[in-house]
Write an enzyme that holds these catalytic residues in place. Structure first.
Site, short mmCIF file in Angstrom:
data_model
loop_
_atom_site.label_atom_id
_atom_site.label_comp_id
_atom_site.label_asym_id
_atom_site.label_seq_id
_atom_site.Cartn_x
_atom_site.Cartn_y
_atom_site.Cartn_z
N ASP A 1 30.64 44.58 39.57
CA ASP A 1 30.37 43.93 38.47
C ASP A 1 28.90 44.53 37.98
OD1 ASP A 1 32.45 42.35 38.12
OD2 ASP A 1 31.71 40.57 39.33
N TYR B 1 36.13 38.35 27.61
CA TYR B 1 36.86 39.21 26.56
C TYR B 1 38.13 38.82 26.10
CZ TYR B 1 39.73 40.10 30.80
OH TYR B 1 40.66 39.71 32.02
N LYS C 1 34.75 35.11 44.56
CA LYS C 1 33.82 36.25 44.63
C LYS C 1 32.94 35.92 45.89
CE LYS C 1 33.79 37.83 40.08
NZ LYS C 1 33.12 38.44 38.88
#
Length: 294
Positions: A110, A225, A64
Site C-alpha cells: 500500500d 475508488y 490487514k
C-alpha cells in the site's frame, strides 16, 4: 496457480480485473484470481488452506492486521507499518516442515501504491502532509508521507487509541507525527498534500467540513475508488487523485511479488479504467430506469 483478494465486504473489489489483466499480458495461462468474502473469523481457515497451488493473497479490510499472527514471516517494513495487504506463498521444498509444505510471507504494498500515485501527480516530495482517518490504510498513508520527505505529518483521528498506534508507527520508522482530534479537521487544509482514508460512507461528512472552498486547495488523494467521485473528491477545492491510482500501483507490486515478473502496468491500467467506466454506465442506466409503483 491461484490467487485471490480477501476482505468483507469484497464484491466491489477491482483487484480481480487488475490481476487477471496482468496474467493475460504476461501469458500466465491457467493462473486464476478470485474474490473471497472473508472476515476475521474465517481468515485463519483460509490461511491454513493455502498450499503449493497458491501464489498469494491480497488483503483488504478488516484483515490487514488480523493476518499477522497467521503467517510464517512478516517483512520488517510491513511490521513497522503495522499493516499487511499481501501474503506471498512459496514452496518450502519436498518433505520440508510447515503448513502444506509452503512458506507464507507477509508484505505491505500500500505504501508503494500511495507513493507512486502521489509521484504521478507531481508530488515527489511533500513538505506538509496530512492524513484523515486512523485505520490500517492511514498507517500506510502516514508512512508514505514520511518517506516522501514530510518531517512531521498531521493525522486527524476520532479515536484516542488510534493516536497512540500512529505515534508508535512513526517512531518505529524514525519519524514523528502530530495527531489531532476530529475537531481540528479543517487544519488539514494548511497542508500541501491531504490523504483521505475515510470510507465512502463517511466522505459526505468530511466534505461538509473540507469541501466547496474557494481558491486552489492542496492536492487530495482519496483512497476510495468506487463509487467515484466521492462527495469529498467532488467538492474539493484543489487537484484530486483518485484511489484507483493507489490501487493500481499496489496491485502491480503484488503481481511482481507473486509472479516474479515485471508488472504490465499499461495493460492493468487500461483494464481497470474500462471496468470502472462500465460500472459507472451500468449504475447510470439502473438509476434511469423507471421504478414500478408500490
Amino acid at each position: 496457480m491461484r490467487a485471490a483478494v480477501c476482505g468483507s465486504p469484497i464484491a466491489h473489489s477491482l483487484s480481480p480485473v487488475l490481476h487477471r489483466a496482468a496474467y493475460a499480458a504476461l501469458g500466465l495461462h491457467g493462473w486464476e484470481y478470485d474474490l473471497l468474502e472473508v472476515d476475521e473469523e474465517r481468515l485463519p481457515a483460509v490461511v491454513a488452506s493455502l498450499d503449493a497451488g497458491w501464489a498469494g493473497l491480497s488483503l483488504t479490510m478488516p484483515l490487514k492486521q488480523a493476518v499477522v499472527p497467521l503467517v510464517d514471516e512478516v517483512s520488517d517494513f510491513a511490521r513497522a507499518v503495522g499493516a499487511v495487504n499481501t501474503v506471498v506463498v512459496t514452496p518450502r521444498g519436498t518433505g520440508a516442515p510447515g503448513r502444506a509444505g509452503v512458506h507464507l510471507h507477509a508484505e505491505n504494498t500500500d505504501v508503494h501504491g500511495l507513493l507512486a500515485a502521489l509521484a504521478e501527480a507531481g508530488a515527489h516530495r511533500v513538505e506538509r502532509g496530512a492524513v484523515v482517518g486512523g485505520g490500517a490504510t492511514a498507517r500506510s498513508a502516514l508512512v508514505a508521507l514520511l518517506r516522501a520527505g514530510c518531517p512531521r505529518p498531521v493525522v486527524v483521528v476520532r479515536s484516542a487509541q488510534r493516536a497512540g498506534e500512529l505515534r508508535e508507527v512513526a517512531a518505529r520508522l524514525g519519524g514523528e507525527v502530530e495527531v489531532r482530534g476530529w475537531a481540528d479537521l479543517p487544519s488539514v487544509l494548511d497542508a500541501d498534500v491531504v490523504v483521505s482514508t475515510v470510507p465512502a460512507g463517511a466522505s459526505e461528512a468530511v466534505a461538509q467540513v473540507l469541501g466547496a472552498r474557494p481558491g486552489a486547495g492542496p492536492l487530495l488523494l482519496d483512497v476510495v475508488y468506487a463509487p467515484w467521485p466521492t462527495p469529498l473528491a467532488r467538492d474539493w477545492g484543489g487537484p484530486v487523485v483518485g484511489g484507483f491510482e493507489m490501487l493500481l500501483h499496489q496491485a502491480a507490486a503484488q503481481v511482481e511479488l507473486m509472479t516474479r515478473r515485471a508488472a504490465p502496468l499499461a495493460q492493468m491500467r487500461a483494464a481497470g479504467l474500462a471496468e470502472l467506466r462500465a460500472r459507472a454506465a451500468a449504475s447510470a442506466a439502473a438509476g434511469a430506469r423507471p421504478r414500478p409503483n408500490g
